[in-house]
Design an enzyme around this catalytic site. Structure first.
Site, PDB file in Angstrom:
ATOM      1  N   LYS A 185       0.700  -1.307   0.098  1.00 25.05           N
ATOM      2  CA  LYS A 185      -0.114  -0.027  -0.013  1.00 25.05           C
ATOM      3  C   LYS A 185       0.713   1.289   0.171  1.00 25.05           C
ATOM      4  O   LYS A 185       0.596   2.297  -0.547  1.00 25.05           O
ATOM      5  CB  LYS A 185      -0.785  -0.081   1.204  1.00 25.05           C
ATOM      6  CG  LYS A 185      -0.478  -0.240   2.567  1.00 25.05           C
ATOM      7  CD  LYS A 185      -0.442  -1.694   3.015  1.00 25.05           C
ATOM      8  CE  LYS A 185       0.501  -2.004   4.184  1.00 25.05           C
ATOM      9  NZ  LYS A 185      -0.056  -2.736   5.095  1.00 25.05           N
ATOM     10  N   ILE A 200     -10.051  -8.806   1.438  1.00 24.61           N
ATOM     11  CA  ILE A 200     -11.419  -8.389   1.093  1.00 24.61           C
ATOM     12  C   ILE A 200     -11.458  -7.630  -0.340  1.00 24.61           C
ATOM     13  O   ILE A 200     -10.667  -6.828  -0.539  1.00 24.61           O
ATOM     14  CB  ILE A 200     -12.053  -6.870   2.097  1.00 24.61           C
ATOM     15  CG1 ILE A 200     -11.832  -7.588   3.528  1.00 24.61           C
ATOM     16  CG2 ILE A 200     -13.549  -6.519   1.662  1.00 24.61           C
ATOM     17  CD1 ILE A 200     -12.061  -6.191   4.440  1.00 24.61           C
ATOM     18  N   GLY A 217       1.338 -10.975  14.244  1.00 22.90           N
ATOM     19  CA  GLY A 217       1.711 -10.655  12.816  1.00 22.90           C
ATOM     20  C   GLY A 217       0.827  -9.895  12.095  1.00 22.90           C
ATOM     21  O   GLY A 217       0.924  -9.582  11.015  1.00 22.90           O
ATOM     22  N   ASP A 247      -0.881   3.865   7.886  1.00 24.50           N
ATOM     23  CA  ASP A 247      -1.375   2.872   7.160  1.00 24.50           C
ATOM     24  C   ASP A 247      -2.791   3.211   6.602  1.00 24.50           C
ATOM     25  O   ASP A 247      -3.011   2.901   5.357  1.00 24.50           O
ATOM     26  CB  ASP A 247      -1.031   1.475   7.709  1.00 24.50           C
ATOM     27  CG  ASP A 247      -1.614   0.280   7.025  1.00 24.50           C
ATOM     28  OD1 ASP A 247      -0.846  -0.115   6.244  1.00 24.50           O
ATOM     29  OD2 ASP A 247      -2.723  -0.113   7.771  1.00 24.50           O
ATOM     30  N   LYS A 293      -4.311   3.744   2.754  1.00 29.99           N
ATOM     31  CA  LYS A 293      -5.410   2.847   2.253  1.00 29.99           C
ATOM     32  C   LYS A 293      -6.602   3.749   1.555  1.00 29.99           C
ATOM     33  O   LYS A 293      -7.091   3.615   0.604  1.00 29.99           O
ATOM     34  CB  LYS A 293      -5.822   1.916   3.029  1.00 29.99           C
ATOM     35  CG  LYS A 293      -4.782   0.928   3.166  1.00 29.99           C
ATOM     36  CD  LYS A 293      -4.809  -0.122   4.554  1.00 29.99           C
ATOM     37  CE  LYS A 293      -3.940  -1.244   4.609  1.00 29.99           C
ATOM     38  NZ  LYS A 293      -3.877  -1.904   6.072  1.00 29.99           N
ATOM     39  N   GLY A 331      -3.126 -10.311   7.540  1.00 30.88           N
ATOM     40  CA  GLY A 331      -2.472 -11.837   7.743  1.00 30.88           C
ATOM     41  C   GLY A 331      -2.318 -12.704   6.617  1.00 30.88           C
ATOM     42  O   GLY A 331      -2.552 -12.011   5.382  1.00 30.88           O
TER      43      GLY A 331
HETATM   44  N1  HSE Z   1      -0.634  -3.395   9.508  1.00 27.14           N
HETATM   45  C1  HSE Z   1      -1.693  -3.622   8.559  1.00 27.14           C
HETATM   46  C2  HSE Z   1      -2.934  -3.391   9.385  1.00 27.14           C
HETATM   47  C3  HSE Z   1      -1.470  -4.834   7.679  1.00 27.14           C
HETATM   48  O1  HSE Z   1      -2.841  -4.015  10.420  1.00 27.14           O
HETATM   49  O2  HSE Z   1      -4.072  -3.692   8.651  1.00 27.14           O
HETATM   50  C4  HSE Z   1      -2.385  -5.085   6.503  1.00 27.14           C
HETATM   51  O3  HSE Z   1      -2.271  -3.995   5.746  1.00 27.14           O
END
Ligand code: HSE
Length: 402
Positions: free
Chosen positions: A101, A132, A183, A197, A201, A299
């Site tokens: 991303k 998704i 993870g 993040d 997105k 994941g």
């Molecule tokens: N670190 C991101 C999250 C991973 O927690 O959504 C998926 O993009």
């Protein structure tokens, strides 16, 4: 036979490997009979114990210069060298799919142009919402609509942390450690908890929905680091939860208002029930109304599922590449904070009289020895700034999602 390479054998890359190895028959059916065969995996680490050790390489040029490789799955993450590798591959006439991303939000416009000029695909379904399907539906199934709003829980780590705080009374720090162990979190979890993040997105989704590049650096971004268990307690009192929301409003005047911030979500909204590490994206179209895309947003296998779907689509559309993307924006397409209004949830030590003097009519949730907690009327950005400046203490200020 379609020869494919994977770049980066971390969480996502190894998931892509597992799916291609395990579901080869199904994938072959979906490419209308063309087998997908993994020719290389690029990673700087040593995998000499791996059952397919012969396909590992540390040399990017091996992939770049192999004319048999037509599709590459980039799961390296980060900007460099992912950008340079992707650009070279597209210029060499190979399609690239990605879960990255950061790369799509930063260099997507240029990489899409390069793909188009070289008659190949650049696909990025896995870059938003993990497993998704949302990129392809926005581009394809909702093509008849003018998208008017997107409001999404786009980061699994922060959703997990907030969920733990709400349901287990767990502290922010303990919940973050949990998310890292599972993870979900980025290498540097600041990207999750500070909202960066989710910002990348929503920039990707807003670009796709509007057809014009939205620069993530133009999106006001606030994470969840200041959310406390007291905020959680008061949100519960008004039958609401707090979620980190990536928000984009596509205004009548053609401008886009976008923000990433924690928001108060009433229990009547379907977004309120999106728990644990799950993501959900509510899209409003002028024909279809509200839709919600829901599922595992992070994941190994969920994200790899979207990457492999793009690999299959690239194989199907080798001759006539799909143009899922956007164009460069001309001029400033971003709306100002005064083009939209939100109500706010506020906690302050100031008196009820001071609150009323600053905000006019408000709904008090609590007023005790320590603090006043209330919801404001809907305010524009400037009205909000002015009212806040009239109070002497602000413990919390959170937007309320309609
Ligand atoms: N670190 C991101 C999250 C991973 O927690 O959504 C998926 O993009």
């Amino acid at each position: 036979m379609a020869k494919v390479a994977i770049m980066g054998f971390g969480t996502v890359g190894s998931g892509v490997y597992d799916i291609i190895e395990q579901n080869s028959e199904k994938l072959c059916r979906n490419t209308y009979g063309e087998e997908i065969s993994l020719k290389y995996i690029l990673d700087i680490r040593d995998f000499s114990d791996h059952p397919r050790k012969e396909i590992f390489t540390k040399d990017f040029d091996v992939i770049l210069n192999d004319p048999e490789v037509t599709v590459v799955a980039e799961a390296m993450g980060g900007l460099h060298p992912a950008y340079e590798f992707t650009k070279s591959l597209l210029l060499a006439g190979k399609s690239v799919v990605t879960s990255n991303k950061e790369l799509v939000a930063t260099y997507g416009t240029e990489l899409l142009e390069t793909a188009s000029a070289n008659n190949v695909n650049y696909m990025f379904e896995a870059s938003v919402g993990g497993g998704i399907p949302v990129i392809r539906p926005l581009h394809q199934d909702l093509t008849a609509n003018k998208i008017t709003r997107i409001a999404g829980i786009l980061n699994g780590t922060t959703n997990y942390i907030l969920y733990q705080m709400f349901t287990k009374n767990q502290s922010f720090d303990d919940a973050l450690v949990d998310a890292q162990e599972k993870g979900y979190a980025e290498k540097n979890p600041a990207a999750d908890i500070e909202g960066h993040d989710a910002c990348r997105k929503i920039a990707i989704l807003a670009s796709l929905a509007s057809g014009k590049a939205v620069d993530y650096r133009d999106i006001e971004t606030e994470g969840i680091v200041n959310i406390t268990l007291d905020d959680v307690k008061y949100a519960e009192k008004i039958n609401s939860v707090i979620k980190l929301i990536g928000y984009a409003d596509f205004l009548e005047n053609g401008k886009i208002y976008s923000v990433v911030s924690p928001m108060i979500i009433s229990s009547s909204s379907p977004l309120s029930g999106v728990d644990d590490v799950f993501n959900a994206i509510m899209v409003t179209g002028n024909c279809v109304g509200n839709l919600m895309f829901y599922g595992a947003g992070a994941g190994k296998l969920p994200t790899a599922s979207a990457v492999v779907a793009d690999v299959v689509d690239c194989v199907r559309h080798r001759e006539r590449p799909k143009k899922i993307g956007w164009d460069k924006a001309e001029g400033n397409i971003m709306a100002s904070k005064d083009d939209v209004e939100f109500a706010y949830f506020i906690r302050t030590e100031d008196s009820e009289d001071a609150v009323k003097a600053a905000f006019g009519d408000v709904n008090f949730i609590s007023s005790n020895d320590n603090e006043r907690v209330f919801i404001t009327q809907k305010l524009s950005g400037t009205q909000m700034d002015k009212a806040l400046s009239e109070l002497s203490s602000i413990k919390t200020s959170i937007r309320v999602l309609d």
